[in-house]
Write a protein that holds these residues in place. Sequence first.
Motif, PDB file in Angstrom:
ATOM      1  N   GLU A 205     -28.671  61.001 -44.436  1.00  0.00           N
ATOM      2  CA  GLU A 205     -28.456  61.279 -43.017  1.00  0.00           C
ATOM      3  C   GLU A 205     -28.626  62.763 -42.700  1.00  0.00           C
ATOM      4  OE1 GLU A 205     -24.753  59.377 -41.963  1.00  0.00           O
ATOM      5  OE2 GLU A 205     -25.802  57.479 -41.599  1.00  0.00           O
ATOM      6  N   GLU A 206     -28.191  63.633 -43.594  1.00  0.00           N
ATOM      7  CA  GLU A 206     -28.403  65.079 -43.401  1.00  0.00           C
ATOM      8  C   GLU A 206     -29.891  65.403 -43.342  1.00  0.00           C
ATOM      9  OE1 GLU A 206     -26.372  67.466 -46.341  1.00  0.00           O
ATOM     10  OE2 GLU A 206     -24.502  66.352 -46.044  1.00  0.00           O
ATOM     11  N   HIS A 207     -30.664  64.808 -44.238  1.00  0.00           N
ATOM     12  CA  HIS A 207     -32.110  65.060 -44.257  1.00  0.00           C
ATOM     13  C   HIS A 207     -32.789  64.475 -43.022  1.00  0.00           C
ATOM     14  CE1 HIS A 207     -32.831  67.074 -48.115  1.00  0.00           C
ATOM     15  NE2 HIS A 207     -31.757  66.416 -48.523  1.00  0.00           N
TER      16      HIS A 207
ATOM     17  N   SER B 230     -17.727  66.778 -51.919  1.00  0.00           N
ATOM     18  CA  SER B 230     -17.436  66.714 -50.482  1.00  0.00           C
ATOM     19  C   SER B 230     -16.012  67.141 -50.149  1.00  0.00           C
ATOM     20  CB  SER B 230     -17.704  65.308 -49.955  1.00  0.00           C
ATOM     21  OG  SER B 230     -16.887  64.384 -50.637  1.00  0.00           O
TER      22      SER B 230
ATOM     23  N   ARG C  50     -24.843  59.849 -47.049  1.00  0.00           N
ATOM     24  CA  ARG C  50     -24.582  61.073 -46.286  1.00  0.00           C
ATOM     25  C   ARG C  50     -25.697  62.102 -46.514  1.00  0.00           C
ATOM     26  NH1 ARG C  50     -19.493  59.524 -48.176  1.00  0.00           N
ATOM     27  NH2 ARG C  50     -19.453  61.141 -49.790  1.00  0.00           N
TER      28      ARG C  50
ATOM     29  N   ARG D 176     -31.392  64.041 -40.090  1.00  0.00           N
ATOM     30  CA  ARG D 176     -30.973  64.896 -38.976  1.00  0.00           C
ATOM     31  C   ARG D 176     -31.796  66.183 -38.955  1.00  0.00           C
ATOM     32  NH1 ARG D 176     -26.145  63.454 -39.064  1.00  0.00           N
ATOM     33  NH2 ARG D 176     -25.506  64.614 -40.901  1.00  0.00           N
ATOM     34  N   ALA D 177     -31.961  66.815 -40.116  1.00  0.00           N
ATOM     35  CA  ALA D 177     -32.729  68.060 -40.201  1.00  0.00           C
ATOM     36  C   ALA D 177     -34.192  67.845 -39.802  1.00  0.00           C
ATOM     37  CB  ALA D 177     -32.647  68.632 -41.616  1.00  0.00           C
TER      38      ALA D 177
END
Length: 159
Positions: free
Chosen positions: A59-61, A5, A56, A63-64
């Motif tokens: 959360e990305e998955h 990151s 994190r 959101r997608a």
Amino acid sequence: FHPASREEIEAEPLFEEHMQFVAHAAHPLAGQAPLQLQQLQDVPLALLSRRFATRRLLEEHFRAAGVQPRVMVEMESVHALIAACHCGPQLACIVPQRAAALHGQGLCALGLQPPLLRTASLLWNARTSRSAAAQAFAGLLIESVQQQWTAPLDAPIHA
């Protein structure tokens, strides 16, 4: 975990882990494998705190997939997440498959579709050289990982 990151950290991938949905055996989604992320829209979740790379990634998955996770509790330990799901029949978590395999009686672990993967990595300071000792340690670690962590991860685990 890979990717790193921060710019000054170099990540050398070691192995991939499938993430799984873990819940009480009486949970409404128990037995519905594989689960789509959209099915988790209104599910009360116990997740790692935001300071963890795994959170994190989740959360990305989410959101997608257009999912707003309903996080009811945050914890600092995967084993604590699993224990919370054992005590609360409506609560669920998403944890690495190898941790999910240790869930024990009364819980179910289900695969996600599409598969959610995280890549465990050896982290290096990109701005410094690697000592001979560090390189030797990395070699031993990589060898150990290749011997112990190459078990097939294709099949979801069910209670």
